[in-house]
Design an enzyme around this catalytic site. Structure first.
Site, PDB file in Angstrom:
ATOM      1  N   ASP A  17     -12.894  19.708  26.086  1.00 34.91           N
ATOM      2  CA  ASP A  17     -13.207  18.825  26.950  1.00 34.91           C
ATOM      3  C   ASP A  17     -12.061  17.996  27.616  1.00 34.91           C
ATOM      4  O   ASP A  17     -10.961  18.044  26.975  1.00 34.91           O
ATOM      5  CB  ASP A  17     -14.179  17.542  26.343  1.00 34.91           C
ATOM      6  CG  ASP A  17     -14.631  16.515  27.005  1.00 34.91           C
ATOM      7  OD1 ASP A  17     -15.343  16.704  28.022  1.00 34.91           O
ATOM      8  OD2 ASP A  17     -14.508  15.306  26.787  1.00 34.91           O
ATOM      9  N   SER A  18     -12.490  17.272  28.860  1.00 35.48           N
ATOM     10  CA  SER A  18     -11.411  16.487  29.257  1.00 35.48           C
ATOM     11  C   SER A  18     -10.642  15.235  28.432  1.00 35.48           C
ATOM     12  O   SER A  18      -9.495  14.879  28.465  1.00 35.48           O
ATOM     13  CB  SER A  18     -11.895  15.725  30.510  1.00 35.48           C
ATOM     14  OG  SER A  18     -12.758  14.918  30.151  1.00 35.48           O
ATOM     15  N   CYS A  80     -17.260  19.627  28.829  1.00 35.13           N
ATOM     16  CA  CYS A  80     -17.177  18.718  29.683  1.00 35.13           C
ATOM     17  C   CYS A  80     -18.116  19.285  30.986  1.00 35.13           C
ATOM     18  O   CYS A  80     -18.129  20.397  31.466  1.00 35.13           O
ATOM     19  CB  CYS A  80     -15.825  18.654  30.232  1.00 35.13           C
ATOM     20  SG  CYS A  80     -15.235  17.924  31.605  1.00 35.13           S
ATOM     21  N   GLU A 159     -15.941   4.322  26.488  1.00 41.96           N
ATOM     22  CA  GLU A 159     -14.528   4.454  25.653  1.00 41.96           C
ATOM     23  C   GLU A 159     -14.327   3.234  24.974  1.00 41.96           C
ATOM     24  O   GLU A 159     -13.568   2.961  23.978  1.00 41.96           O
ATOM     25  CB  GLU A 159     -13.583   4.867  26.666  1.00 41.96           C
ATOM     26  CG  GLU A 159     -13.784   6.546  26.749  1.00 41.96           C
ATOM     27  CD  GLU A 159     -12.711   7.053  27.278  1.00 41.96           C
ATOM     28  OE1 GLU A 159     -11.223   6.897  27.287  1.00 41.96           O
ATOM     29  OE2 GLU A 159     -12.742   8.318  27.650  1.00 41.96           O
ATOM     30  N   CYS A 191     -23.063  14.022  31.897  1.00 44.26           N
ATOM     31  CA  CYS A 191     -21.621  13.852  31.284  1.00 44.26           C
ATOM     32  C   CYS A 191     -21.579  13.459  30.075  1.00 44.26           C
ATOM     33  O   CYS A 191     -22.475  12.864  29.362  1.00 44.26           O
ATOM     34  CB  CYS A 191     -21.240  12.385  31.923  1.00 44.26           C
ATOM     35  SG  CYS A 191     -19.719  11.739  31.741  1.00 44.26           S
ATOM     36  N   HIS A 193     -20.082  11.427  28.009  1.00 44.83           N
ATOM     37  CA  HIS A 193     -20.080   9.871  27.613  1.00 44.83           C
ATOM     38  C   HIS A 193     -21.396   9.340  27.624  1.00 44.83           C
ATOM     39  O   HIS A 193     -21.434   8.320  26.862  1.00 44.83           O
ATOM     40  CB  HIS A 193     -18.981   9.292  28.495  1.00 44.83           C
ATOM     41  CG  HIS A 193     -17.537   9.511  28.347  1.00 44.83           C
ATOM     42  ND1 HIS A 193     -17.177  10.578  28.642  1.00 44.83           N
ATOM     43  CD2 HIS A 193     -16.746   8.657  27.820  1.00 44.83           C
ATOM     44  CE1 HIS A 193     -15.863  10.937  28.229  1.00 44.83           C
ATOM     45  NE2 HIS A 193     -15.280   9.432  27.724  1.00 44.83           N
TER      46      HIS A 193
HETATM   47  N1  DGL Z   1     -15.940  14.786  30.121  1.00 40.31           N
HETATM   48  C1  DGL Z   1     -16.153  14.300  31.531  1.00 40.31           C
HETATM   49  C2  DGL Z   1     -17.582  15.181  32.052  1.00 40.31           C
HETATM   50  O1  DGL Z   1     -18.431  15.238  31.064  1.00 40.31           O
HETATM   51  C3  DGL Z   1     -16.284  13.024  31.635  1.00 40.31           C
HETATM   52  C4  DGL Z   1     -14.961  12.211  31.767  1.00 40.31           C
HETATM   53  C5  DGL Z   1     -13.814  12.753  32.729  1.00 40.31           C
HETATM   54  O2  DGL Z   1     -14.301  12.315  33.920  1.00 40.31           O
HETATM   55  O3  DGL Z   1     -12.985  13.429  32.198  1.00 40.31           O
HETATM   56  O4  DGL Z   1     -17.851  15.251  33.199  1.00 40.31           O
END
Ligand code: DGL
Length: 273
Positions: A17-18, A80, A159, A191, A193
């Site tokens: 993931d990011s 992600c 977060e 997403c 989050h």
């Molecule tokens: N992990 C990213 C997503 O699911 C969200 C956070 C980011 O923008 O890096 O798209």
């Protein structure tokens, strides 16, 4: 790209993931596949991906995939949503191991859930602008009305732990007003989050709207795929979980519990090249 030796059932699953959000996907993987060894990479040095260009997200994703392939993973899960939206095709060109994104499983579950053929999708700007969910849903059924909305601030709220206070509710109401008005009966949390914010999102959308957690649906799909490929780990003991980040180990550990449901003690910092 060639792996060192052919991965088998005992090989780990790679997840990336990011940053921290992918832990919501890891949480579901731990739940549905408790015996699997899992290697998680969070690109905390370069997040967010949601506001970056397609080309940048693809090149970051390739670097992480190469790191995971060096660990001889049997599968790569792109937790992600933004990377799943733009990088799957490229990743599949560099490896023979299955590369699974979160978009398709989320879409399948949403299609199964909708009664009125009106589905909403919320995600980052990158995900929404890629039309990945809409395109995928329309591959199954062109008659489904798909409405999307980028809810960028949800990432920061999740977060910071502001998931159900007054501010979270106010922002959610503002973001979700049009979707609510449109009469959708199913909403994809597109997403990593957003599952952390699901209480507030559900309150705003009301009981009539079903929420779909793409990460959870992906974990179920991964189990089916591993089973089909005869790649489920035969070990009976609990799987080992390893965590790597590209920066901010301390913050990652501190807020991991909110996303994963358990604290992480051992996080290694890596450099990707
Ligand atoms: N992990 C990213 C997503 O699911 C969200 C956070 C980011 O923008 O890096 O798209």
């Amino acid at each position: 790209m060639a792996n060192k030796k052919k991965p088998d059932g005992r090989s780990p699953i790679g997840v990336f993931d990011s940053g921290i959000g992918g832990l919501t996907v890891a949480r579901s993987l731990f739940e549905f596949l408790p015996n699997e060894n899992i290697i998680y990479v969070g690109d905390t040095a370069r997040l967010p991906y949601g506001t970056k260009s397609k080309e940048t997200v693809i090149s970051y994703s390739v670097e992480i995939a190469k790191f995971l392939l060096n660990k001889n993973v049997k599968m790569i899960i792109v937790a992600c949503n933004t990377a799943s939206s733009v990088a799957l095709h490229r990743l599949r060109q560099i490896t023979k191991v299955p590369v699974i994104g979160v978009i398709k499983p989320g879409c399948k579950a949403a299609i199964a859930a909708t009664n009125n053929y009106k589905i909403g999708v919320i995600g980052t700007l990158g995900t929404v602008q890629s039309y990945s969910y809409k395109t995928q849903i329309h591959k199954y059924d062109r008659n489904i009305d798909v409405r999307s909305k980028a809810c960028s601030l949800f990432v920061q709220l999740a977060e910071d732990g502001w998931t159900d206070n007054k501010i979270a509710k106010m922002i959610a109401k503002e973001y979700l007003a049009d979707l609510k008005e449109s009469g959708i009966d199913t909403l994809i949390l597109g997403c990593t989050h957003y599952p952390v914010m699901s209480g507030t999102i559900a309150d705003v959308m009301g009981k009539r709207v079903k929420l779909i957690d793409s990460g959870k649906e992906t974990a179920k799909e991964v189990k089916r795929i591993l089973d089909r490929l005869n790649l489920l780990n035969p070990q009976r003991s609990p799987g080992k979980h390893k965590f790597f980040v590209t920066d901010f180990q301390k913050k990652f550990k501190e807020i991991s519990e909110r996303f994963l449901g358990q604290a992480i003690h051992d996080v290694k910092k890596i450099r990707l090249s």
